[in-house]
Design an enzyme around this catalytic site. Structure first.
Site, PDB file in Angstrom:
ATOM      1  N   GLU A 114      66.270  66.167  38.164  1.00 49.51           N
ATOM      2  CA  GLU A 114      65.019  66.728  38.755  1.00 49.51           C
ATOM      3  C   GLU A 114      63.832  66.519  37.808  1.00 49.51           C
ATOM      4  OE1 GLU A 114      65.148  70.008  41.311  1.00 49.51           O
ATOM      5  OE2 GLU A 114      67.257  69.713  41.829  1.00 49.51           O
TER       6      GLU A 114
HETATM    7  N1  CAA Z   1      53.364  67.651  42.460  1.00 43.55           N
HETATM    8  C1  CAA Z   1      52.603  67.214  43.502  1.00 43.55           C
HETATM    9  N2  CAA Z   1      52.186  65.945  43.605  1.00 43.55           N
HETATM   10  C2  CAA Z   1      52.528  65.081  42.618  1.00 43.55           C
HETATM   11  C3  CAA Z   1      53.291  65.465  41.517  1.00 43.55           C
HETATM   12  C4  CAA Z   1      53.723  66.807  41.456  1.00 43.55           C
HETATM   13  N3  CAA Z   1      54.476  67.271  40.450  1.00 43.55           N
HETATM   14  N4  CAA Z   1      53.479  64.396  40.709  1.00 43.55           N
HETATM   15  C5  CAA Z   1      52.841  63.371  41.287  1.00 43.55           C
HETATM   16  N5  CAA Z   1      52.272  63.783  42.438  1.00 43.55           N
HETATM   17  C6  CAA Z   1      51.449  62.972  43.369  1.00 43.55           C
HETATM   18  C7  CAA Z   1      50.203  62.484  42.661  1.00 43.55           C
HETATM   19  O1  CAA Z   1      49.171  63.449  42.737  1.00 43.55           O
HETATM   20  C8  CAA Z   1      49.896  61.230  43.444  1.00 43.55           C
HETATM   21  O2  CAA Z   1      49.268  61.563  44.673  1.00 43.55           O
HETATM   22  P1  CAA Z   1      47.702  61.134  44.953  1.00 43.55           P
HETATM   23  O3  CAA Z   1      47.692  59.639  44.847  1.00 43.55           O
HETATM   24  O4  CAA Z   1      47.453  61.653  46.335  1.00 43.55           O
HETATM   25  O5  CAA Z   1      46.913  61.809  43.871  1.00 43.55           O
HETATM   26  C9  CAA Z   1      51.262  60.686  43.816  1.00 43.55           C
HETATM   27  O6  CAA Z   1      52.174  61.797  43.694  1.00 43.55           O
HETATM   28  C10 CAA Z   1      51.724  59.567  42.887  1.00 43.55           C
HETATM   29  O7  CAA Z   1      51.702  60.085  41.593  1.00 43.55           O
HETATM   30  P2  CAA Z   1      51.179  59.274  40.346  1.00 43.55           P
HETATM   31  O8  CAA Z   1      50.057  58.355  40.731  1.00 43.55           O
HETATM   32  O9  CAA Z   1      50.938  60.248  39.248  1.00 43.55           O
HETATM   33  O10 CAA Z   1      52.463  58.343  40.072  1.00 43.55           O
HETATM   34  P3  CAA Z   1      53.163  57.982  38.717  1.00 43.55           P
HETATM   35  O11 CAA Z   1      54.139  56.916  39.035  1.00 43.55           O
HETATM   36  O12 CAA Z   1      52.166  57.737  37.619  1.00 43.55           O
HETATM   37  O13 CAA Z   1      53.956  59.320  38.314  1.00 43.55           O
HETATM   38  C11 CAA Z   1      55.872  60.760  38.479  1.00 43.55           C
HETATM   39  C12 CAA Z   1      54.833  59.938  39.213  1.00 43.55           C
HETATM   40  C13 CAA Z   1      55.261  62.091  38.115  1.00 43.55           C
HETATM   41  C14 CAA Z   1      56.386  60.080  37.226  1.00 43.55           C
HETATM   42  C15 CAA Z   1      57.006  60.912  39.508  1.00 43.55           C
HETATM   43  O14 CAA Z   1      57.504  59.646  39.829  1.00 43.55           O
HETATM   44  C16 CAA Z   1      58.142  61.801  39.040  1.00 43.55           C
HETATM   45  O15 CAA Z   1      58.034  63.023  39.098  1.00 43.55           O
HETATM   46  N6  CAA Z   1      59.244  61.178  38.588  1.00 43.55           N
HETATM   47  C17 CAA Z   1      60.468  61.951  38.334  1.00 43.55           C
HETATM   48  C18 CAA Z   1      61.333  61.899  39.574  1.00 43.55           C
HETATM   49  C19 CAA Z   1      62.320  62.999  39.599  1.00 43.55           C
HETATM   50  O16 CAA Z   1      62.037  64.147  39.252  1.00 43.55           O
HETATM   51  N7  CAA Z   1      63.489  62.664  40.094  1.00 43.55           N
HETATM   52  C20 CAA Z   1      64.510  63.649  40.285  1.00 43.55           C
HETATM   53  C21 CAA Z   1      65.498  63.127  41.269  1.00 43.55           C
HETATM   54  S1  CAA Z   1      66.041  64.352  42.394  1.00 43.55           S
HETATM   55  C22 CAA Z   1      67.353  65.112  41.661  1.00 43.55           C
HETATM   56  O17 CAA Z   1      67.639  64.984  40.504  1.00 43.55           O
HETATM   57  C23 CAA Z   1      68.038  66.027  42.593  1.00 43.55           C
HETATM   58  C24 CAA Z   1      69.433  66.327  42.323  1.00 43.55           C
HETATM   59  O18 CAA Z   1      70.312  65.833  43.004  1.00 43.55           O
HETATM   60  C25 CAA Z   1      69.782  67.398  41.338  1.00 43.55           C
END
Ligand code: CAA
Length: 384
Positions: free
Chosen positions: A368
């Site tokens: 996550e």
């Molecule tokens: N809350 C709300 N919106 C968010 C956000 C958040 N925490 N993080 C990013 N966004 C939105 C951004 O605002 C953006 O939207 P807009 O263009 O409208 O502003 C959009 O998402 C894209 O974001 P970025 O341009 O910032 O993209 P990025 O590639 O630079 O970064 C990231 C994105 C934060 C790294 C994201 O990819 C991320 O959180 N990665 C981690 C993924 C993750 O947590 N995976 C877990 C897998 S699920 C799991 O583990 C479940 C299980 O089975 C236990």
């Protein structure tokens, strides 16, 4: 400001503690060794109303607040993190996502049985399918495709590290419909596991949370009706991120529970075990460890409560949730390692439980959103 738990929250804590001690503790070592999914325990959790704790009562949930959820997650994770991760995914990713962004048809058809945790008297839980072999932290780079065919989409691709991968009946799947739009071309879909073309891969042989049902899931020309898309066209990435913000509170609470469970075992052991003529907790070397464990664990608990409180108040809890997960997961890793150290040689064998907690702790720094991703989220939030 009031730090006291309500009567209801205290009752939930007691119920979760009893469930963990009576239903999870017996057999936890064997389930870990054999990688046995804790189905029986999850059915009991469904009966307790803990698989849809935060979902509204009108949709089959228990209508509790997020603080209650954190409390229950802590107690169950003290004993069995394989049970608590299944509970966390169903509550905060699947049920919460559907209740907040699904339409009425989707809520009636899927949320109601998911929040109940049962359908036709069988366990009925969900999974969240975002990660892929080449899209983990870099979640915007989805390779799974969802081609729009008018009244339905056709899904192709592979998802990885899926908690509840085999035991779930319902998958929430993120997939790319229009690559030219980047994250805004991603959609989220409800896909039933028994849909033709869905194939569950082998169970991962993991370091920790070995009872948890982690699989890859592949999609080959899977037809998904349009009414199963969550939200508007292109809402899928936003759906995933918003849902994960709450999921991170659940995993933070899981990490808190692992840390607290290890600490409680170490404290009890330090009172029984004698060296140099006195119980080891009377040696400053051990007492300082216990003092630091108690302090770091309490700080993790307060961060979890703050994030949960902000969520319940409908404030923006993105940064607080990331802080809670970052700190609680580091605390879990550190405190469980210290608990093994306090146990000495006994800590290195299975029947004292702390080695399992140490192995289970590691994943909380990874899933996550890794600790590095949490720092990105916090960094972006505080410098915005
Ligand atoms: N809350 C709300 N919106 C968010 C956000 C958040 N925490 N993080 C990013 N966004 C939105 C951004 O605002 C953006 O939207 P807009 O263009 O409208 O502003 C959009 O998402 C894209 O974001 P970025 O341009 O910032 O993209 P990025 O590639 O630079 O970064 C990231 C994105 C934060 C790294 C994201 O990819 C991320 O959180 N990665 C981690 C993924 C993750 O947590 N995976 C877990 C897998 S699920 C799991 O583990 C479940 C299980 O089975 C236990």
């Amino acid at each position: 400001m009031n730090f006291a738990l309500t009567e209801e929250q205290l009752m939930i804590q007691k119920a979760a503690r009893e469930f963990a001690q009576q239903q999870c503790l017996p057999g936890v070592i064997e389930r870990d060794e054999l990688q046995k999914f804790p189905k029986e325990q999850l059915v009991q959790l469904a009966d307790l109303g803990f698989l849809g704790m935060m979902a509204s009562t009108q949709y089959g949930g228990a209508g509790m607040d997020t603080i209650s959820y954190v409390i229950a997650m802590e107690e169950i994770s003290k004993v069995d993190a394989s049970v608590s991760v299944a509970m966390s995914v169903n509550n905060s990713l699947v049920c919460w996502g559907l209740e907040h962004f699904g339409n009425e048809y989707q809520k009636q058809k899927f949320l109601v049985p998911l929040a109940n945790g049962k359908k036709d008297n069988n366990l009925y839980i969900g999974a969240f399918l975002l990660s892929e072999p080449e899209a983990g932290s870099d979640a915007t780079h989805q390779h799974t495709s969802a081609i729009d065919k008018g009244d339905h989409y056709v899904l192709n691709g592979v998802k990885n590290w899926i908690t509840n991968g085999n035991s779930a009946s319902v998958y929430l799947v993120m997939a790319q419909t229009d690559a030219s739009k980047g994250p805004k071309g991603i959609n989220a879909f409800i896909v039933e596991k028994n849909t033709p073309g869905v194939l569950v891969g082998a169970k991962e042989n993991k370091m920790g949370i070995r009872g948890s049902d982690t699989h890859s899931v592949s999609f080959t020309d899977v037809i998904v009706p349009k009414e199963n898309r969550i939200g508007e066209e292109g809402f899928g990435f936003s759906f995933a991120m918003k849902t994960l913000n709450g999921g991170r509170i659940g995993i933070a609470a899981q990490a808190l529970g692992i840390a607290a469970g290890a600490y409680e075992l170490a404290l009890a052991y330090s009172k029984e075990r004698k060296s140099f003529g006195k119980p080891i907790h009377e040696h400053q070397a051990i007492q300082f460890k216990l003092a630091e464990m108690a302090t770091r664990i309490q700080s993790a608990r307060l961060l979890c409560f703050q994030a949960a409180w902000e969520k319940d108040q409908h404030l923006d809890y993105t940064v607080s949730a990331a802080m809670a997960k970052l700190h609680a997961s580091d605390t879990a890793m550190w405190a469980s390692t210290e608990a093994v150290q306090i146990h000495g040689g006994y800590g290195f064998v299975k029947e004292y439980h702390v080695e399992r907690l140490m192995r289970d702790a590691k994943i909380t720094q990874i899933y996550e959103g890794t600790s590095e991703i949490q720092k990105m989220v916090i960094g972006r939030g505080i410098t915005r």
